[in-house]
Structure formats: structure tokens, C-alpha cells
Design a protein around this motif. Structure first.
Motif, PDB file in Angstrom:
ATOM      1  N   PHE A 260       0.822  -1.208   0.000  1.00 43.41           N
ATOM      2  CA  PHE A 260       0.000   0.000   0.000  1.00 43.41           C
ATOM      3  C   PHE A 260       0.859   1.262   0.000  1.00 43.41           C
ATOM      4  O   PHE A 260       0.476   2.281  -0.600  1.00 43.41           O
ATOM      5  N   MET A 275      -4.809   0.281  -9.962  1.00 46.13           N
ATOM      6  CA  MET A 275      -5.124  -1.055  -9.423  1.00 46.13           C
ATOM      7  C   MET A 275      -6.543  -1.443  -9.803  1.00 46.13           C
ATOM      8  O   MET A 275      -7.479  -0.633  -9.707  1.00 46.13           O
ATOM      9  N   ARG A 277     -10.054  -3.776  -9.424  1.00 46.14           N
ATOM     10  CA  ARG A 277     -10.886  -4.083  -8.272  1.00 46.14           C
ATOM     11  C   ARG A 277     -10.601  -5.468  -7.704  1.00 46.14           C
ATOM     12  O   ARG A 277     -10.659  -5.677  -6.485  1.00 46.14           O
ATOM     13  N   LYS A 279      -7.716  -7.092  -7.519  1.00 42.45           N
ATOM     14  CA  LYS A 279      -6.519  -7.038  -6.679  1.00 42.45           C
ATOM     15  C   LYS A 279      -6.826  -6.399  -5.325  1.00 42.45           C
ATOM     16  O   LYS A 279      -6.331  -6.862  -4.277  1.00 42.45           O
ATOM     17  N   LEU A 280      -7.644  -5.375  -5.331  1.00 40.85           N
ATOM     18  CA  LEU A 280      -8.008  -4.718  -4.077  1.00 40.85           C
ATOM     19  C   LEU A 280      -8.799  -5.657  -3.176  1.00 40.85           C
ATOM     20  O   LEU A 280      -8.562  -5.716  -1.957  1.00 40.85           O
ATOM     21  N   ASN A 343      -6.361   2.284   4.216  1.00 40.42           N
ATOM     22  CA  ASN A 343      -5.993   2.403   2.803  1.00 40.42           C
ATOM     23  C   ASN A 343      -6.983   1.681   1.894  1.00 40.42           C
ATOM     24  O   ASN A 343      -7.273   2.153   0.791  1.00 40.42           O
ATOM     25  N   ILE A 344      -7.489   0.560   2.386  1.00 35.14           N
ATOM     26  CA  ILE A 344      -8.466  -0.175   1.583  1.00 35.14           C
ATOM     27  C   ILE A 344      -9.733   0.661   1.390  1.00 35.14           C
ATOM     28  O   ILE A 344     -10.269   0.761   0.272  1.00 35.14           O
ATOM     29  N   LEU A 347      -8.975   3.434  -1.112  1.00 39.24           N
ATOM     30  CA  LEU A 347      -8.874   2.983  -2.498  1.00 39.24           C
ATOM     31  C   LEU A 347     -10.230   2.525  -3.037  1.00 39.24           C
ATOM     32  O   LEU A 347     -10.510   2.672  -4.244  1.00 39.24           O
ATOM     33  N   GLN A 348     -11.057   1.978  -2.161  1.00 35.59           N
ATOM     34  CA  GLN A 348     -12.407   1.616  -2.599  1.00 35.59           C
ATOM     35  C   GLN A 348     -13.189   2.857  -3.049  1.00 35.59           C
ATOM     36  O   GLN A 348     -13.911   2.833  -4.063  1.00 35.59           O
TER      37      GLN A 348
END
Length: 368
Positions: A260, A275, A277, A279-280, A343-344, A347-348
Motif C-alpha cells: 500500500f 489497481m 478491483r 486485486k483490491l 488504505n483499503i 482505495l475503494q
């Protein structure tokens, strides 16, 4: 004693000696040599009687006004008929002996171990459990016959080899030589899944001192016990097994944090986010599974029934958890997981905004 008291004693002894010598028989003394009447060149001794007492203070035991640093003298032991070596009887010579350390090695070699199949294949070596916990089995290897409790008659636990295997992938080996380890680990690997490319390892040691005044004592990378029994092996194995497993999960989370951090650095440079979706979502699943494994499978905060029943084992359990900083390390792991979770979510939102922006572009394109 004080200086004035010493002089008083000396004068008292002198007075008593003077009285005793005056009442005793007269002593024969030899006078200086005299010339003979017949021949002045011949010198002959002359004996005379003297009633003058002689005082020989050097015959008395000497006294000093300076306190003596030693509280005992030879006369004291002669009068009592004892030996000076009895003063050292209270010193335990066992404490000065060099006790051999029993090696303890902890391994984390896979993400899962099938304990049922392993127990069925090595049933003659399995030590009957002393608690209801089902996430581990203990195996004992020795040449002598064992009784129903899993220990050999007339033999200490430290004279055998032990292996405690945990369902979440750890194994703790007791009293095994370096050249024997690989063969014993081979027994575990046949029932393990998710074998790691590089095993994690930690070394520890146990020292037995039967004359220890307390149940246990800590040392540098080792613990001193009065005796090493099977429950002590279970307690030590549980903490070392959890500790080495915690190392693995911390390394997994560290890898996610670094990933991250790379994404954030890329966004800082390019201003874009590439990135996908899938991979996330994989990162989300990995973070959640790591936390669940530490809490549920490793049982980092589960109560130890052995330690709950006996304060002696509770002391060992608490000391080792503090020595290995289990709670503090889990706190660091939890902090890193919160960073990953933050971070997730971020990024979402980025992905969601990108999807909305592209959908709006498509609508505008269709309208045009």
C-alpha cells in the motif's frame, strides 16, 4: 571492644598473676658469672635464690583495642570441639554447579496441519492430553516403555524427546539434537498443507535445578525450572508456538503495508490509480484472514487450562508471554492492520469515484 576496656583487662590479668607468683615456690635462677677465689681467671657460675617474681606478659594471650574482622578464633572451635568448615554448611554447593540446558526449538512450517491423521499414524507416541484443547498434540519419543500417563517409569521428562504440534502450523521440539530435527519435522510435513518456502525458527532452552528455592526463574534466552514435566512442556510449547506464528503473520501484514505504501507513492507521482478491483479485494481478504487466524486459530488470547488449574504453570505462562512480548506484538500487528484497512477504504472510494466518472462519460457520449 573499646580501648579503655582492653587496658582494664590487661591490668587485671597482671595483678592476678603477681599475686599468684608471690605465693608460689621460690624459683631457681642463675646469676651472672663470678670470679673464683682461688683463681681469678676461672669463671664459675654462682647460683642464688631469688624471690623476685618474673613477669612474662608475652605468655598471655594478646589483646587488641582494634576490633577483629573475623568473628571466630581457633580456640573457639577447640573448646566447642567443632570444625571451622561447619560455618559453610548453609551454603548449597548445588547452586555453583553447571546444569545442562535442554534445547527447545520452535518452527512455523505451514499454514495448517492435520492433527487427526498425524495422531492416527503416530498413536504409540502420543501423550494423553490433560486439557480439552484440541488445537495441538504432544508426542514423546524414547526407547523405554511408557505407562498410561505417557511417561516412563522411573524416568524424568527431560530424559526423553518431545514434540508439540499445533493445528495452525507451529511445532516445538524439546531435547533434540541438531542432526535429528529434520527427520522429526518430516513426520509433520507429511500431514501439513500450505508449506512455507522458508520456515521460521526460534531457539530457547530450559534448565532444570531440583534445589531451586522457587518454582521457576528467568534467564537470558532460557528458563530455570525445578523440574521439567509434561505440563511444563505444554505451557512452554504453547507460548513459543504462538510467538513464532505471530512472527509469520506480522511479516504478512508488513508485506501488505509495503504494498500500500508503494501504491500511495505511485499516486503521489502520477496522480492516477491503476489497481483493478480484483486485486483490491484480494488485499481485503488477506488482511481479514490474517487477523482472524491470529485471534481464532492461533488462540492468542485463549485461556490456558493448565495454567488456570495450577499457579506454578500460570507463573511460567505469564513470564514467557511477557518475555516474548506477545501482547505488545499483537498490538503492533493490530495497528498495522488498521493502517491497511484505512488504505483499503480509501482505495475503494477512489475506485467507486472512477467508476462513476466513467459511467457519466459514457452517458454523455451516448447523448452526443
Amino acid at each position: 571492644m573499646g580501648r579503655w576496656r582492653a587496658s582494664l583487662i590487661i591490668s587485671t590479668f597482671a595483678r592476678l598473676s603477681s599475686k599468684s607468683l608471690q605465693t608460689s615456690n621460690i624459683t631457681r635462677t642463675t646469676t651472672p658469672f663470678l670470679y673464683s677465689n682461688n683463681n681469678p681467671l676461672i669463671i664459675q657460675p654462682c647460683c642464688c635464690i631469688s624471690t623476685v617474681p618474673r613477669f612474662h606478659f608475652y605468655n598471655f594471650r594478646s589483646f587488641s583495642a582494634v576490633p577483629c574482622p573475623t568473628p571466630f578464633s581457633e580456640d573457639d572451635f577447640e573448646e566447642n570441639g567443632s570444625d571451622p568448615s561447619c560455618i559453610l554448611d548453609h551454603i548449597d554447593p548445588i547452586k555453583d554447579q553447571d546444569f545442562e540446558k535442554i534445547p527447545v526449538r520452535a518452527f512455523f512450517l505451514s499454514t495448517s496441519i492435520d492433527l487427526k491423521s498425524m495422531q492416527a499414524e503416530n498413536l504409540s507416541y502420543v501423550v494423553p492430553p490433560s486439557s480439552r484443547s484440541s488445537n495441538y498434540i504432544a508426542l514423546r519419543f524414547c526407547n523405554s516403555s511408557t505407562n498410561s500417563t505417557g511417561t516412563s517409569v522411573g524416568e524424568k521428562a527431560s530424559s526423553s524427546r518431545y514434540m508439540v504440534v499445533y493445528q495452525y502450523g507451529s511445532a516445538v521440539l524439546f531435547n533434540m539434537e541438531e542432526h535429528e530435527i529434520e527427520s522429526y519435522l518430516g513426520i509433520i510435513k507429511k500431514h501439513a498443507s500450505g508449506l512455507l518456502n522458508e520456515m521460521r525458527k526460534d531457539d530457547y532452552a530450559v534448565q532444570e535445578k531440583p534445589h531451586l528455592s522457587q518454582d521457576m526463574q528467568g534467564g537470558a534466552d532460557y528458563i530455570v525450572l525445578k523440574s521439567l514435566d509434561i505440563d511444563s512442556i505444554r505451557i512452554i510449547g504453547s507460548v513459543l508456538g504462538q510467538s513464532i506464528a505471530l512472527d509469520y503473520f506480522v511479516s504478512q501484514v508488513d508485506g501488505m503495508v509495503e504494498e500500500f505504501a508503494g501504491i500511495n507513492r505511485g499516486m503521489e507521482k502520477t496522480g492516477t490509480f491503476t489497481m483493478d478491483r480484483k486485486k483490491l479485494f484480494q488485499l481485503v481478504g488477506k488482511a481479514n484472514s490474517n487477523l482472524a487466524d491470529v485471534i481464532l486459530r492461533v488462540g492468542l488470547f485463549d485461556r490456558s487450562e493448565i495454567a488456570w488449574r495450577d499457579a506454578k504453570y500460570a507463573q511460567i505462562y505469564e513470564y514467557l508471554r511477557e518475555e516474548y512480548e506477545v501482547t505488545q506484538r499483537f498490538g503492533n500487528l493490530d495497528y498495522k492492520l488498521k493502517f491497511v484497512e484505512h488504505n483499503i477504504h480509501f482505495l475503494q472510494e477512489v475506485l467507486q469515484n472512477l467508476a462513476t466518472y466513467r459511467m457519466n462519460e459514457d452517458v454523455l457520449y451516448c447523448c452526443c
